[in-house]
Design a protein around this motif. Structure first.
Motif, short mmCIF file in Angstrom:
data_model
loop_
_atom_site.label_atom_id
_atom_site.label_comp_id
_atom_site.label_asym_id
_atom_site.label_seq_id
_atom_site.Cartn_x
_atom_site.Cartn_y
_atom_site.Cartn_z
N SER A 180 0.87 -1.03 -0.06
CA SER A 180 -0.03 0.06 0.02
C SER A 180 1.01 1.38 0.18
CB SER A 180 -1.00 0.21 1.18
OG SER A 180 -1.86 -0.92 1.23
N LEU A 181 1.95 1.18 0.72
CA LEU A 181 2.72 2.27 0.88
C LEU A 181 3.46 2.80 -0.48
CD1 LEU A 181 2.64 1.09 3.75
CD2 LEU A 181 4.95 1.99 4.06
N ILE A 182 3.60 1.78 -1.50
CA ILE A 182 4.09 2.12 -3.00
C ILE A 182 2.97 2.44 -3.93
CG2 ILE A 182 5.69 1.21 -4.42
CD1 ILE A 182 6.35 -0.81 -2.12
N LEU A 183 2.06 1.43 -3.56
CA LEU A 183 0.91 1.54 -4.63
C LEU A 183 0.04 2.97 -4.66
CD1 LEU A 183 -0.46 -0.03 -6.86
CD2 LEU A 183 -2.02 -1.11 -5.14
N ALA A 184 -0.32 3.32 -3.52
CA ALA A 184 -1.15 4.53 -3.35
C ALA A 184 -0.28 5.78 -4.24
CB ALA A 184 -1.39 4.89 -2.06
N PRO A 185 0.83 5.95 -3.93
CA PRO A 185 1.29 7.08 -4.57
C PRO A 185 1.71 6.85 -6.02
CG PRO A 185 2.98 6.16 -3.07
CD PRO A 185 1.58 5.71 -2.72
N ALA A 186 1.78 5.66 -6.38
CA ALA A 186 2.11 5.40 -7.77
C ALA A 186 0.86 5.46 -8.42
CB ALA A 186 2.60 3.73 -7.90
N LEU A 187 -0.23 5.05 -8.08
CA LEU A 187 -1.49 5.12 -8.71
C LEU A 187 -1.79 6.57 -8.87
CD1 LEU A 187 -3.59 2.29 -7.04
CD2 LEU A 187 -3.14 2.45 -9.27
N ALA A 188 -1.72 7.37 -7.69
CA ALA A 188 -1.93 8.85 -7.71
C ALA A 188 -1.02 9.36 -8.73
CB ALA A 188 -1.70 9.54 -6.35
N ALA A 189 0.15 9.30 -9.11
CA ALA A 189 1.09 9.65 -10.00
C ALA A 189 0.49 9.44 -11.61
CB ALA A 189 2.56 9.20 -9.77
N CYS A 190 -0.26 8.28 -11.61
CA CYS A 190 -0.95 8.09 -12.99
C CYS A 190 -2.28 8.66 -13.02
CB CYS A 190 -1.10 6.76 -12.82
SG CYS A 190 0.55 5.37 -13.13
N GLY A 191 -2.58 9.65 -12.21
CA GLY A 191 -3.66 10.41 -12.36
C GLY A 191 -5.03 9.96 -11.60
N LEU A 192 -5.16 8.83 -10.66
CA LEU A 192 -6.20 8.24 -10.06
C LEU A 192 -6.02 8.93 -8.69
CD1 LEU A 192 -5.98 4.46 -11.08
CD2 LEU A 192 -7.05 6.43 -12.07
N LYS A 193 -7.27 8.59 -8.10
CA LYS A 193 -7.47 9.35 -6.73
C LYS A 193 -7.45 8.09 -5.82
CE LYS A 193 -7.70 13.68 -8.00
NZ LYS A 193 -6.60 14.59 -7.45
N VAL A 194 -6.85 8.07 -4.73
CA VAL A 194 -6.62 6.82 -3.89
C VAL A 194 -6.81 7.33 -2.41
CG1 VAL A 194 -5.37 4.94 -3.47
CG2 VAL A 194 -4.96 6.18 -5.36
N PRO A 195 -8.28 7.28 -2.00
CA PRO A 195 -8.39 7.41 -0.54
C PRO A 195 -8.42 6.11 0.30
CG PRO A 195 -10.44 7.51 -1.77
CD PRO A 195 -9.44 7.10 -2.77
N MET A 196 -7.20 5.87 0.63
CA MET A 196 -7.20 4.65 0.98
C MET A 196 -7.25 4.44 2.71
SD MET A 196 -3.59 2.09 0.53
CE MET A 196 -3.97 1.82 -1.00
N VAL A 197 -8.18 3.66 3.07
CA VAL A 197 -8.70 3.17 4.41
C VAL A 197 -7.86 2.03 4.96
CG1 VAL A 197 -10.47 3.16 6.21
CG2 VAL A 197 -10.81 4.63 4.37
N SER A 198 -7.03 2.05 5.76
CA SER A 198 -6.26 0.76 5.77
C SER A 198 -6.46 0.53 7.50
CB SER A 198 -4.55 1.21 5.58
OG SER A 198 -4.57 1.32 4.35
N GLY A 199 -5.85 -0.65 7.82
CA GLY A 199 -6.09 -1.25 9.34
C GLY A 199 -4.56 -1.30 9.96
N ARG A 200 -5.08 -1.74 11.18
CA ARG A 200 -3.72 -1.92 12.21
C ARG A 200 -3.41 -3.47 12.08
NH1 ARG A 200 -1.87 2.32 14.53
NH2 ARG A 200 -3.34 4.39 14.83
N SER A 201 -2.33 -3.94 12.77
CA SER A 201 -1.73 -5.35 12.97
C SER A 201 -2.94 -5.97 13.45
CB SER A 201 -0.48 -5.41 13.50
OG SER A 201 -0.83 -5.41 15.05
N LEU A 202 -3.28 -7.29 12.81
CA LEU A 202 -4.19 -8.19 13.29
C LEU A 202 -3.44 -9.54 13.15
CD1 LEU A 202 -7.05 -8.97 13.81
CD2 LEU A 202 -7.31 -9.35 11.48
N ASP A 203 -3.48 -10.23 14.55
CA ASP A 203 -2.90 -11.70 14.51
C ASP A 203 -1.42 -11.57 14.16
OD1 ASP A 203 -2.67 -14.07 15.32
OD2 ASP A 203 -4.10 -14.72 13.70
N PHE A 204 -0.98 -12.42 13.27
CA PHE A 204 0.28 -12.31 12.76
C PHE A 204 0.73 -11.33 11.65
CE2 PHE A 204 -2.02 -15.36 10.22
CZ PHE A 204 -1.45 -14.99 8.68
#
Length: 453
Positions: free
Chosen positions: A103-127
């Motif tokens: 996600s850390l790479i993909l979100a800005p890469a997509l935005a650089a290609c002209g898309l809008k990325v309002p990414m809602v992510s989560g915290r660690s879960l189990d392993f």
């Protein structure tokens, strides 16, 4: 609740217990009572637990899962984006893996290609590691914003990576709290409703699902992953989203770094076009899928080329730089992190111990689950919601499956601090046991297993 309302909730539980299909109105009424602000009118935790267990044991039909997802989606706030963004709002969801910093790479890469990325992510879960926990190792970085502020960040940078707000799909939060304490987490229909409701509330045009399969994933085999992917794709499509499922292999950690700050550093390396090949491949594939889904590329290969160019040109890194400033990091820290010495900004472990090969041969596999458990023991994850995590420790792979190794070669580094020698010895042994060395070159396994539309 009134006597009639209590009776209707009991009837719903009884119907699911007896394997009868629930109606749309029944499910809507249940979710409405779940998020009710008046405590006297709210459905009881015992009733929620009974409903979840009945659903876990007997499953949902496709219609029931669709009704549940719809009711959960509209249980709180839903985003509305500017008209000029129409057709360009996208996101990605991963079922969780080891070393997954995509996600850390993909979100800005997509935005650089002209898309809008309002990414809602989560915290660690189990392993699994949490995207938000990783990003919070960056000094000043914040993941909590109002919807208006989130929209402003996306307007300025093209993307953001934030946490779920209190009023975004509140039904999911309440249900998950009970699922976590009633052994009803691992159910395909409940997982599908949870994931898709949050993404539908983002009002997306396209969504790509990274469904992990293997020893380091929740879905251990490809067939289970395929079934979950198809379920989420079908339900997501009922909202008008263009949903694609990509099944990816998770037997060995993704990339080389596992651990919060270590993964941020590797993500920045990847944005500087210096990342490991397996991580690069998944970023290109998921990004290419979304660019094709939105019509900004005629083929997957063309979409992948756009993502590759955004990274090679440095434009994706510029977007990441702008995004972290928008989310609270000072311009000085952001500049050093992206264009200087990132380890002047990121927290580092006090000690590094090398894990060496006990024999010569070919490295066939590094057990992702074993690495995840070591990192969890180091404090990279949490055992209870709300616990703090450590940013510094983790594991760095120095060899990958398929590599020829000699006895004594460094296979991994264990980055640690503030643990006893006895614990350290056990963790080192666990990492050595995680490495399978064989005498003949292993057959390479594809990272991208299948794409489901």
């Amino acid at each position: 609740m009134s006597v009639a309302e209590v009776h209707s909730i009991v009837e719903l539980i009884r119907a699911k217990r007896d394997k009868r299909e629930l109606s749309e109105n029944q499910i809507k009424a249940f979710i409405s009572k779940l998020v009710c602000t008046n405590e006297e009118d709210r459905v009881h935790d015992s009733q929620i637990g009974a409903f979840l267990m009945a659903a876990f044991l007997n499953g949902f039909t496709f219609l029931e899962t669709s009704y549940l997802t719809q009711a959960m989606t509209y249980s709180g706030f839903t985003f509305s984006w500017p008209q000029e963004w129409r057709g360009r709002v996208v996101d990605k969801h991963s079922t969780g893996g080891v070393g997954d910093k995509v996600s850390l790479i993909l979100a800005p890469a997509l935005a650089a290609c002209g898309l809008k990325v309002p990414m809602v992510s989560g915290r660690s879960l189990d392993f699994t590691g949490g995207t938000l926990d990783k990003l919070e190792s960056i000094p000043g970085f914040s993941v909590s914003f109002s919807p208006d502020k989130m929209r402003k960040i996306v307007e300025d940078a093209g993307c953001c990576i934030v946490g779920q707000t209190e009023d975004l799909v509140p039904a999911d939060k309440l249900l998950y709290r009970i699922r976590d304490t009633t052994a009803t987490v691992e159910h395909e229909d409940l997982i599908s409703a949870s994931v898709i409701s949050k993404k539908a509330a983002e009002s997306l045009d396209a969504l790509v699902l990274d469904i992990k399969a293997g020893s380091g994933a929740f879905m251990k085999d490809i067939e289970s992953a395929r079934h979950l992917a198809l379920n989420m794709v079908k339900i997501g499509n009922t909202f008008g989203m263009k949903v694609t499922g990509v099944i990816t292999r998770m037997d060995t950690p993704l990339g080389n770094a596992v651990g919060n700050a270590l993964e941020v550093a590797e993500a920045i390396d990847a944005l500087q076009n210096k990342g490991p090949p397996d991580l690069h491949e998944i970023v290109l594939t998921l990004g290419g899928v979304l660019i094709q889904s939105t019509g900004y590329a005629e083929s997957l290969d063309e979409g992948k080329k756009q993502i590759e160019e955004s990274i090679a040109s440095g434009s994706a890194l510029k977007i990441f730089h702008r995004m972290i400033i928008g989310q609270g990091t000072s311009p000085t820290v952001a500049q050093e992190l992206c264009y200087g010495d990132k380890w002047k900004c990121l927290p580092r472990a006090q000690s590094i111990r090398n894990i060496t090969a006990e024999s010569s041969g070919y490295l066939e596999n590094i057990d992702a689950m074993a690495v995840a458990k070591v990192c969890h023991a180091l404090g990279c994850g949490r055992t209870q919601p709300g616990m703090s995590v450590k940013f510094e420790p983790g594991v760095v792979l120095r060899k990958k499956p398929g590599d020829l190794v000699a006895q004594g070669d460094i296979l991994m580094e264990l980055h640690n601090q503030e643990i006893s020698n006895g614990v350290l010895v056990n963790l080192i042994k666990s990492l050595q046991d995680a490495c399978l060395i064989v005498q003949n070159p292993p057959e390479p396994k594809p990272l991208i297993i299948e794409t489901l539309v």
